[in-house]
Design an enzyme around this catalytic site. Structure first.
Site, short mmCIF file in Angstrom:
data_model
loop_
_atom_site.label_atom_id
_atom_site.label_comp_id
_atom_site.label_asym_id
_atom_site.label_seq_id
_atom_site.Cartn_x
_atom_site.Cartn_y
_atom_site.Cartn_z
N CYS A 1 0.60 -1.20 0.18
CA CYS A 1 -0.02 -0.11 0.01
C CYS A 1 1.05 1.33 -0.01
O CYS A 1 1.95 1.33 0.72
CB CYS A 1 -0.95 -0.06 1.31
SG CYS A 1 -1.91 1.40 1.36
N ASP B 1 6.49 -1.41 -41.19
CA ASP B 1 7.35 -1.67 -42.09
C ASP B 1 7.31 -2.69 -42.98
O ASP B 1 6.53 -3.67 -42.68
CB ASP B 1 8.97 -1.78 -41.35
CG ASP B 1 9.99 -1.74 -42.31
OD1 ASP B 1 9.99 -0.98 -43.41
OD2 ASP B 1 10.83 -2.51 -42.26
#
Length: 707
Positions: free
Chosen positions: A3, A391
């Site tokens: 936490c 590409d």
């Protein structure tokens, strides 16, 4: 230690310890890395232990001055303690219900015993939080339980303590599942290997002792200990743990093998190319662990929300406890009780834990399927991609073109022009250069190449050099036009070859074109399937390539590509990416990680094909596909969207429960144990909901991917 409030408490405590330079927290892994300048780390350990943390030393590197600490996980003893606490609390509740009194000596003794057994750690942490003025869940629970005791609600105080302890234990146990997903990656490589000695015999050694260029023998059924190159033998290897490939891959002499993959049948020998901390597996693990520690955008928002939410609710609870009595002379007990209920729902644990557990589960699921994501940010943003640019060479195609045509334009023979072209390309690593050289070697095995001087590569165009005093160039159609040597005859040949989907290369001097060569590349088997799946997911497809427009159009026609831009230099690809980003806002780019680096960096998410250039992919891309399988792209998009949906579900549930119990508390309809049950229940629900992503997988790879 899962936490942000506990992180703050640890930072406050370690501030008083000298010679600490840096603290790095991984809350999901419950891990803390302390960078220090001391030879004795006992002060650090004592400081953390004084906070009630059960700390284990995972690694203590005196050379790097780093102390790697790991909080202990849930044990059988923890389950036994919480069980005893529950039995005592339940007994107190039953007696109180049957006797209609909550203040008898027996009930008080049972309640106190339950709270001391099950809440000791919580209360100690709560006291320490008060010392440092930190509003964490332990502080809030301590105040709530103490308040219940003050007003005589002993059984309820005991039940709240038990339910909180139970929820914390179950939550820790559930978080262990996410940690174990990463731990399994670490454990797949063996600790020992069979290594050849200088005398030629074999001995078993720890992988830590093995050096680069050592020879290792792997038997059938064994896991490969390190990365290397096969020297002798033939086998099939299951690379699924590394690349996600479902089908075993044949391995022969000269092939690369990866640490952690499984040798299925034949035995073989390989030469080690990477030590244990530099294997592909080690790099994957480091990248995943690094990704875990980085906060995704949603997590940063949640942390900021929690920062203001808790103090606001605590102040509200204080006002509700005292103002009605002091201003309107209302009875103190009912309003004080309502304030205690508000304190229970004041800590946003479910909200805070919902994001990292979901993201980490998604990262682990991706790694299991051969997709390496460099941070939760990219996993989350992937759900918002509107387009992906590819590409062509080596991405949509195999990147291994073969020479198909050698056409002499002058009186030079085919042998002469091919020899010139191969001589110019011999220093190049481009796939087209390899195709020309291989064609030369297969046609003229006994002939030598010519000496080349003043060799220079022109990015995006080709190359130039001097052979026997003559200046030559070898490059693409655009380069030939820039050299002003094209004529109608040359253009007609180039046009005919390009219409066939071939890539053309022009060989010439300053004055004329000597020859035209053509190479052809083949589409990857997965390209068509992947593009179809991406279209079904609503993703637009673009292709940005340095190849000529005609060849690009021929490839695009087979794939139903939406946007085609060809004849691009590396800087042109950057401009093209800018245009795509303006048009679609969120755009991914898939390339090889080297030639496409500017566009990959500019894209919202850069994807690299990792199998043929793994090291580069790991270093440059936001997401690396560890197998050259484009079907992993729709898998990533679908996983990313599923993660986003889980995040929305978890945050909505967490905040929704807070709102509901805020209203119930003010109306007097919520009790303390109901509030803690709902709040901790919400934490468990969001954790379990996030953990479901660990099992995310394909159903069929030839369809749109889905769970």
């Amino acid at each position: 230690m899962d936490c942000p409030a506990e992180e703050k408490l640890i930072r406050e405590k370690l501030r008083s310890v000298t010679n600490i330079k840096q603290l790095e927290f991984n809350l999901i892994q419950q891990e803390l890395i302390v960078t220090h300048q001391t030879s004795d780390v006992s002060d650090i350990q004592q400081a953390l232990t004084s906070l009630g943390l059960d700390i284990q030393i995972k690694n203590n590197s005196y050379t790097n001055k780093q102390l790697n600490l790991l909080q202990a996980h849930v044990t059988a003893k923890d389950w036994m303690i919480i069980t005893i606490s529950g039995l005592l609390a339940f007994t107190a509740e039953v007696i109180a219900f049957t006797t209609r009194t909550e203040n008898s000596l027996l009930i008080i003794v049972l309640a106190l015993a339950s709270m001391l057994v099950g809440g000791r750690v919580t209360f100690l942490k709560g006291v320490r939080a008060v010392q440092y003025f930190i509003l964490n869940i332990n502080f809030l629970m301590t105040i709530a339980v103490l308040g219940a005791v003050i007003i005589g609600e002993w059984p309820e105080a005991a039940m709240v303590t038990f339910l909180f302890g139970l929820a914390e234990t179950i939550e820790s146990y559930s978080l262990d599942k996410a940690r174990q997903a990463i731990q399994r990656l670490i454990e797949i490589a063996p600790d020992v290997a069979t290594v050849q000695t200088e005398e030629g015999s074999w001995e078993v050694k720890s992988v830590q002792e093995i050096q680069i260029n050592d020879i290792v023998w792997v038997k059938p059924g064994e896991r490969i200990p390190l990365d290397g190159i096969v020297l002798k033998g033939r086998t099939s290897v299951n690379q699924a743990p590394i690349t996600g490939e479902s089908i075993p891959v044949e391995k022969n002499k000269g092939d690369i093998v990866f640490a952690g993959s499984i040798n299925e049948r034949g035995s073989f020998e390989f030469k080690v190319t990477s030590q244990t901390n530099e294997t592909l597996l080690a790099k994957i693990i480091r990248a995943v662990q690094q990704a875990q520690s980085e906060r995704a955008p949603t997590q940063r928002f949640v942390d900021q929300f929690a920062k203001y939410y808790t103090p606001t609710i605590v102040i509200t609870a204080i006002l509700i406890a005292f103002l009605p009595t002091f201003i309107w002379q209302a009875p103190f007990y009912p309003w004080f009780y309502k304030a205690l209920v508000l304190l229970v729902i004041a800590c946003p644990c479910a909200l805070v834990i919902s994001t990292p557990i979901t993201v980490v589960s998604g990262l682990a699921a991706a790694a299991k399927h051969g997709i390496l994501i460099k941070g939760g940010t990219y996993l989350e943003i992937g759900s918002h991609l509107k387009a992906i640019a590819f590409d062509k060479t080596g991405t949509l195609t195999h990147g291994k073109p073969k020479a198909t045509d050698v056409i002499s334009i002058t009186k030079n023979s085919k042998y002469d022009v091919l020899q010139l072209a191969a001589s110019l390309e011999v220093n190049s690593e481009h796939p087209i250069a390899s195709a020309i050289i291989q064609h030369w070697q297969s046609s003229n095995q006994s002939s030598n190449l010519l000496a080349i001087h003043e060799y220079e590569t022109i990015p995006g165009r080709g190359l130039v050099g001097i052979i026997d005093g003559e200046h030559y160039f070898l490059g693409n159609h655009r380069f030939a036009e820039e050299n002003n040597v094209c004529n109608t005859h040359v253009e007609s040949i180039l046009h005919r070859l390009e219409q066939q989907g071939k890539t053309t290369i022009v060989l010439g001097t300053k004055h004329e074109v000597l020859a035209i060569l053509a190479v052809a590349d083949t589409l990857r088997e997965t390209s068509i399937q992947a593009i179809q799946s991406l279209h079904q997911l609503g993703i637009k497809i673009a292709m940005i390539t340095g190849d000529n427009p005609t060849t690009a159009q021929a490839i695009a026609g087979k794939l139903s590509i939406d946007d085609i831009q060809a004849n691009l230099l590396p800087e042109d690809k950057l401009i093209a990416m800018d245009e795509l980003l303006k048009k679609y806002n969120k755009v991914g780019m898939v390339g090889d990680g080297i030639n496409d680096a500017p566009a990959l960096a500019k894209a919202t998410i850069g994807f690299a094909m990792g199998h043929s250039g793994t090291d580069v992919a790991l270093e440059t891309a936001d997401v690396a596909l560890m197998e050259d399988n484009l079907n992993k792209l729709p898998f990533f998009i679908h996983l990313s969207r599923r993660v986003w949906h889980k995040l929305v579900q978890n945050i909505t549930l967490s905040i929704g429960i807070k709102i509901i119990f805020f209203a119930l508390a003010l109306s007097g309809l919520a009790s303390l144990w109901m509030a803690i049950l709902a709040d901790m229940g919400a934490s468990l629900i969001v954790v379990l909901n996030g953990l479901r992503l660990l099992n995310f997988s394909y159903i069929r790879q030839d369809e749109s991917v889905h769970k």
